[in-house]
Motif scaffolding. Structure first.
Motif, PDB file in Angstrom:
ATOM      1  N   PRO B 162       0.827  -1.215   0.000  1.00  0.00           N
ATOM      2  CA  PRO B 162       0.000   0.000   0.000  1.00  0.00           C
ATOM      3  C   PRO B 162       0.859   1.262   0.000  1.00  0.00           C
ATOM      4  O   PRO B 162       1.866   1.333   0.712  1.00  0.00           O
ATOM      5  CB  PRO B 162      -0.798  -0.116   1.298  1.00  0.00           C
ATOM      6  CG  PRO B 162      -0.774  -1.557   1.628  1.00  0.00           C
ATOM      7  CD  PRO B 162       0.533  -2.082   1.141  1.00  0.00           C
ATOM      8  N   ASP B 163       0.461   2.203  -0.820  1.00  0.00           N
ATOM      9  CA  ASP B 163       1.202   3.459  -0.947  1.00  0.00           C
ATOM     10  C   ASP B 163       0.506   4.526  -0.089  1.00  0.00           C
ATOM     11  O   ASP B 163      -0.628   4.915  -0.366  1.00  0.00           O
ATOM     12  CB  ASP B 163       1.214   3.881  -2.417  1.00  0.00           C
ATOM     13  CG  ASP B 163       1.950   5.197  -2.624  1.00  0.00           C
ATOM     14  OD1 ASP B 163       2.613   5.657  -1.674  1.00  0.00           O
ATOM     15  OD2 ASP B 163       1.858   5.764  -3.730  1.00  0.00           O
ATOM     16  N   ARG B 168       1.980  11.202   3.596  1.00  0.00           N
ATOM     17  CA  ARG B 168       3.382  11.438   3.981  1.00  0.00           C
ATOM     18  C   ARG B 168       3.954  10.283   4.805  1.00  0.00           C
ATOM     19  O   ARG B 168       4.900  10.463   5.564  1.00  0.00           O
ATOM     20  CB  ARG B 168       3.532  12.758   4.739  1.00  0.00           C
ATOM     21  CG  ARG B 168       3.163  13.972   3.886  1.00  0.00           C
ATOM     22  CD  ARG B 168       3.392  15.264   4.622  1.00  0.00           C
ATOM     23  NE  ARG B 168       3.229  16.399   3.730  1.00  0.00           N
ATOM     24  CZ  ARG B 168       4.158  16.839   2.878  1.00  0.00           C
ATOM     25  NH1 ARG B 168       5.321  16.222   2.799  1.00  0.00           N
ATOM     26  NH2 ARG B 168       3.927  17.875   2.115  1.00  0.00           N
ATOM     27  N   PHE B 169       3.357   9.102   4.673  1.00  0.00           N
ATOM     28  CA  PHE B 169       3.921   7.921   5.322  1.00  0.00           C
ATOM     29  C   PHE B 169       4.695   7.116   4.286  1.00  0.00           C
ATOM     30  O   PHE B 169       4.202   6.899   3.173  1.00  0.00           O
ATOM     31  CB  PHE B 169       2.812   7.029   5.898  1.00  0.00           C
ATOM     32  CG  PHE B 169       2.375   7.426   7.279  1.00  0.00           C
ATOM     33  CD1 PHE B 169       3.090   7.016   8.388  1.00  0.00           C
ATOM     34  CD2 PHE B 169       1.245   8.214   7.467  1.00  0.00           C
ATOM     35  CE1 PHE B 169       2.687   7.375   9.667  1.00  0.00           C
ATOM     36  CE2 PHE B 169       0.838   8.581   8.738  1.00  0.00           C
ATOM     37  CZ  PHE B 169       1.552   8.163   9.852  1.00  0.00           C
ATOM     38  N   TYR B 190       5.202   1.796   8.670  1.00  0.00           N
ATOM     39  CA  TYR B 190       5.367   3.054   7.942  1.00  0.00           C
ATOM     40  C   TYR B 190       5.776   4.140   8.929  1.00  0.00           C
ATOM     41  O   TYR B 190       5.477   4.060  10.116  1.00  0.00           O
ATOM     42  CB  TYR B 190       4.047   3.471   7.284  1.00  0.00           C
ATOM     43  CG  TYR B 190       3.591   2.590   6.159  1.00  0.00           C
ATOM     44  CD1 TYR B 190       2.972   1.361   6.415  1.00  0.00           C
ATOM     45  CD2 TYR B 190       3.746   2.976   4.832  1.00  0.00           C
ATOM     46  CE1 TYR B 190       2.533   0.555   5.376  1.00  0.00           C
ATOM     47  CE2 TYR B 190       3.298   2.182   3.787  1.00  0.00           C
ATOM     48  CZ  TYR B 190       2.698   0.970   4.062  1.00  0.00           C
ATOM     49  OH  TYR B 190       2.265   0.178   3.041  1.00  0.00           O
ATOM     50  N   GLN B 191       6.400   5.157   8.393  1.00  0.00           N
ATOM     51  CA  GLN B 191       6.761   6.306   9.223  1.00  0.00           C
ATOM     52  C   GLN B 191       6.520   7.583   8.424  1.00  0.00           C
ATOM     53  O   GLN B 191       6.763   7.626   7.216  1.00  0.00           O
ATOM     54  CB  GLN B 191       8.239   6.202   9.612  1.00  0.00           C
ATOM     55  CG  GLN B 191       8.704   7.332  10.516  1.00  0.00           C
ATOM     56  CD  GLN B 191      10.078   7.037  11.105  1.00  0.00           C
ATOM     57  OE1 GLN B 191      10.286   5.989  11.689  1.00  0.00           O
ATOM     58  NE2 GLN B 191      11.010   7.954  10.927  1.00  0.00           N
ATOM     59  N   ASP B 192       6.050   8.630   9.116  1.00  0.00           N
ATOM     60  CA  ASP B 192       5.813   9.893   8.405  1.00  0.00           C
ATOM     61  C   ASP B 192       6.913  10.909   8.708  1.00  0.00           C
ATOM     62  O   ASP B 192       7.872  10.613   9.432  1.00  0.00           O
ATOM     63  CB  ASP B 192       4.420  10.453   8.716  1.00  0.00           C
ATOM     64  CG  ASP B 192       4.320  11.029  10.118  1.00  0.00           C
ATOM     65  OD1 ASP B 192       5.293  10.908  10.887  1.00  0.00           O
ATOM     66  OD2 ASP B 192       3.258  11.590  10.451  1.00  0.00           O
ATOM     67  N   ASP B 193       6.753  12.112   8.163  1.00  0.00           N
ATOM     68  CA  ASP B 193       7.788  13.150   8.303  1.00  0.00           C
ATOM     69  C   ASP B 193       8.016  13.531   9.771  1.00  0.00           C
ATOM     70  O   ASP B 193       9.088  13.977  10.141  1.00  0.00           O
ATOM     71  CB  ASP B 193       7.367  14.428   7.556  1.00  0.00           C
ATOM     72  CG  ASP B 193       7.128  14.141   6.103  1.00  0.00           C
ATOM     73  OD1 ASP B 193       7.542  13.048   5.663  1.00  0.00           O
ATOM     74  OD2 ASP B 193       6.530  14.978   5.404  1.00  0.00           O
ATOM     75  N   LEU B 194       6.955  13.343  10.575  1.00  0.00           N
ATOM     76  CA  LEU B 194       7.066  13.747  11.982  1.00  0.00           C
ATOM     77  C   LEU B 194       7.626  12.630  12.854  1.00  0.00           C
ATOM     78  O   LEU B 194       7.704  12.771  14.072  1.00  0.00           O
ATOM     79  CB  LEU B 194       5.679  14.152  12.516  1.00  0.00           C
ATOM     80  CG  LEU B 194       4.976  15.259  11.724  1.00  0.00           C
ATOM     81  CD1 LEU B 194       3.555  15.450  12.201  1.00  0.00           C
ATOM     82  CD2 LEU B 194       5.771  16.562  11.862  1.00  0.00           C
ATOM     83  N   GLY B 195       7.936  11.498  12.217  1.00  0.00           N
ATOM     84  CA  GLY B 195       8.486  10.386  12.978  1.00  0.00           C
ATOM     85  C   GLY B 195       7.410   9.487  13.580  1.00  0.00           C
ATOM     86  O   GLY B 195       7.712   8.547  14.316  1.00  0.00           O
ATOM     87  N   ARG B 196       6.138   9.749  13.225  1.00  0.00           N
ATOM     88  CA  ARG B 196       5.070   8.879  13.745  1.00  0.00           C
ATOM     89  C   ARG B 196       5.065   7.578  12.955  1.00  0.00           C
ATOM     90  O   ARG B 196       5.299   7.585  11.744  1.00  0.00           O
ATOM     91  CB  ARG B 196       3.716   9.572  13.618  1.00  0.00           C
ATOM     92  CG  ARG B 196       3.594  10.810  14.475  1.00  0.00           C
ATOM     93  CD  ARG B 196       2.272  11.478  14.240  1.00  0.00           C
ATOM     94  NE  ARG B 196       2.088  11.787  12.826  1.00  0.00           N
ATOM     95  CZ  ARG B 196       0.947  12.203  12.302  1.00  0.00           C
ATOM     96  NH1 ARG B 196      -0.118  12.339  13.066  1.00  0.00           N
ATOM     97  NH2 ARG B 196       0.851  12.479  11.017  1.00  0.00           N
TER      98      ARG B 196
END
Lengths: 183, 281
Positions: B162-163, B168-169, B190-196
Motif C-alpha cells: 500500500p502506498d 506522507r507515510f 510506515y513512518q511519516d515526516d514527523l516520525g510517527r
C-alpha cells in the motif's frame, strides 16, 4: 459468500475486460463471463488453491469462448469493431490513435490477439498464459513477438496532436447467441 | 566495455511486459542505454501496451450487471437474526448448532474471530514498534516485498504494497510475523515526516496451511511431512535431515505452482475427441 466465492467474485472485473477484448460486444462478453462464473462455482472444488484463481478462471473463460466458436461456425467469429468503447481516452492518446490501435488488434490473427491481451491486459506471465491457452510457453513467446511486430507500423505517439471527441457506442447488429452446454 | 551478448529479443519482450527480475531488468536497461534503436522499439511496444489498456481497461471499471452479480447468490438469511446478533458468537453458534442440528462450522463467525486475533496481534505489534521508536531503532526488517509475496502465495490474491505517500507515510520495515493464535501475518511499518509510525498487518483470508515442513526419523527412514490446504504430504527418504528439508521445501514450492486442474471434465477426453473430429473435417 464463502472464501472461494469471494475470490472468484474478486476476479469478475478482469474477466469482463478480457471477455470484452475477445468478443468486443458487451452483451456477448457478459454471456461469456456468466457461463464462466457458473462453471467455476459448480467446479470450485477442482481449484484446490493449486495455481492462481485468475489463471484458472481465465482458462475456463477461454475454453467457453473456444467452444462457442466451434459450436457456431467452426471458424473464428470476428465482429467488426464499430467504435472504440472508451469514454475518456487515456492521457497520452487521442481517440483516433486508440481507434487505430483497436483496428490493428482486430486485424491480428485470433491466437496472437488472445495471447497478447492475456499478457498485456491481464498481466499474466508467459507460463500462465501458456496454461490458459493450453499451448507451450514457446508458442506464447512466438505469438507475442509476431503480434508486436505486426503492430509496429502503428503510429502511436504522444507527440501526435490529440483530438478528443465525445464517443458513443454505436449499436452492433449481431446474431443472437444462445449458450448451449456441450454434453 | 559491457558484454550484452546474453540479451536477446525474448528479454526485451519480458522487459516490456514487466516480467523480469530486478537484476535482469537492470541488465536490459543498461543494454537499451547503448542501443537506441532497440530502446525506440521498446518504447513503441510499451505505447502499444498502454493503448490496449486504455481501450479495454474501462470494461473492468463498469458496474456489474445484475445477471453477473446474481450468480453469487446470497446465503439464506438466518431465521433468528436479531437473537443471534445480540448473543456472543460462541453462544449463537452453540444455539444454532444444537437447535437446528446443522454443522456449527457453517455458522461460526470465523472471520470475526480471525479479525479479533489480528486486531489483538496488530495492537501488540504496534506497541513494540512504539517502544522501538522511543529507543530509536526498528525491528529487523526483511526485504520489503517478501511479506506481500507471502500473503499472495498463501491466499492466491494479488496484492501490492500500500502506498501511503499521500499521507506522507513511507514504508520503513516489513516482516512476516507470528500472531497471537500461532498463525502468521505480514507486518508493514510506515513512518511519516514527523516520525510517527503506523503498523499494518495483513493475514490471508483463507485458512492458512501450516507452512512448516516437519521432519522426523521413523523406522530408520527420514520422513518430511507438511500440510497444504486439504492435503497432507509425506516424503520418506534416506537423505540427511537438512537435505531432506531442502528437497521437501523445493517439492512444496513446485506443487503449489502446479498449473491449475482442468476446469471441466468435458475439456479432457471430449476435447481430444472433438479436436480429432475437427481435424478430420
Amino acid at each position: 459468500m464463502d472464501d472461494t466465492e469471494w475470490l472468484i467474485a474478486r476476479e469478475v472485473p478482469g474477466l469482463r475486460r478480457y471477455a470484452r477484448a475477445l468478443v468486443k460486444d458487451r452483451d456477448r462478453a457478459d454471456d461469456l463471463v456468466q457461463e464462466c462464473l457458473e462453471r467455476a462455482l459448480r467446479k470450485q472444488h477442482l481449484w484446490r488453491r493449486a495455481g492462481s484463481m485468475r489463471g484458472w478462471l481465465l482458462k475456463i473463460l477461454y475454453n467457453v469462448h473456444v467452444n462457442l466458436i466451434r459450436h457456431h461456425r467452426r471458424t473464428p467469429e470476428t465482429t467488426p469493431l464499430e467504435d472504440v468503447s472508451v469514454t475518456q481516452p487515456a492521457r497520452q492518446f487521442g481517440h483516433m490513435q486508440l481507434q487505430e490501435m483497436a483496428h490493428a488488434l482486430d486485424g491480428l490473427p485470433a491466437p496472437q490477439r488472445e495471447t497478447l491481451l492475456l499478457v498485456v491486459l491481464e498481466g499474466l506471465s508467459y507460463e500462465e498464459a501458456a496454461c490458459v491457452l493450453d499451448v507451450p510457453v514457446g508458442t506464447v513467446r512466438s505469438r507475442m513477438s509476431r503480434a508486436r511486430e505486426a503492430l509496429q507500423s502503428l503510429n502511436l505517439d504522444e507527440s501526435r496532436p490529440v483530438t478528443v471527441r465525445p464517443v458513443t457506442l454505436r449499436p452492433v447488429t449481431l446474431r443472437p447467441v444462445t449458450l448451449r452446454r456441450v454434453k | 566495455m559491457e558484454n550484452y551478448d546474453d540479451i536477446h529479443v525474448l528479454d526485451l519482450h519480458a522487459y516490456i511486459d514487466d516480467l523480469l527480475d530486478p537484476p535482469r531488468r537492470r541488465a536490459v536497461e543498461a543494454y537499451l542505454a547503448v542501443h537506441p534503436e532497440k530502446a525506440e522499439w521498446v518504447r513503441r511496444c510499451r505505447l502499444q501496451n498502454d493503448a490496449m489498456r486504455a481501450i479495454f481497461g474501462p470494461a473492468a471499471e463498469e458496474a456489474l450487471p445484475g445477471r453477473l452479480s446474481s450468480v453469487f447468490k446470497p446465503k439464506r438469511p438466518s431465521r433468528f437474526p436479531g437473537l443471534v446478533s445480540r448473543m456472543s458468537p460462541l453462544a449463537a453458534t452453540l444455539l444454532l448448532g444444537c437447535g437446528l442440528g446443522w454443522s456449527a462450522a457453517a455458522f461460526l463467525p470465523r472471520h470475526e474471530v480471525s479479525t479479533q486475533v489480528l486486531r489483538e496481534s496488530a495492537s501488540l505489534a504496534h506497541t513494540d514498534v512504539r517502544k522501538a521508536t522511543v529507543a530509536g531503532h526498528l525491528a529487523p526488517s526483511e526485504p520489503m516485498l517478501r511479506p506481500i509475496q507471502w500473503v499472495e502465495q498463501a491466499s492466491m490474491v494479488d496484492l501490492q504494497i500500500p502506498d501511503l505517500s499521500r499521507y506522507r507515510f513511507s514504508l520503513v520495515g516489513s516482516q512476516v510475523t507470528a500472531t497471537t493464535n500461532r498463525s502468521q501475518a505480514a507486518q508493514l511499518t510506515y513512518q511519516d515526516d514527523l516520525g510517527r509510525r503506523l503498523t499494518l498487518q495483513v493475514q490471508p483470508r483463507l485458512p492458512d496451511p501450516d507452512p512448516e515442513i516437519e521432519t522426523e526419523t521413523r523406522n530408520e527412514v527420514r520422513v518430511a511431512y507438511w500440510l497444504d490446504g486439504p492435503l497432507m504430504y509425506v516424503m520418506a527418504s534416506d537423505l540427511p535431515r537438512d537435505e531432506s528439508l531442502a528437497v521437501a521445501e523445493s517439492l512444496h514450492r513446485s506443487i503449489r505452482k502446479m498449473p491449475p486442474p482442468e476446469p471441466e471434465p468435458e475439456f479432457g477426453i471430449a476435447k481430444r475427441l472433438k479436436s480429432l473430429l475437427w481435424t478430420r473435417g
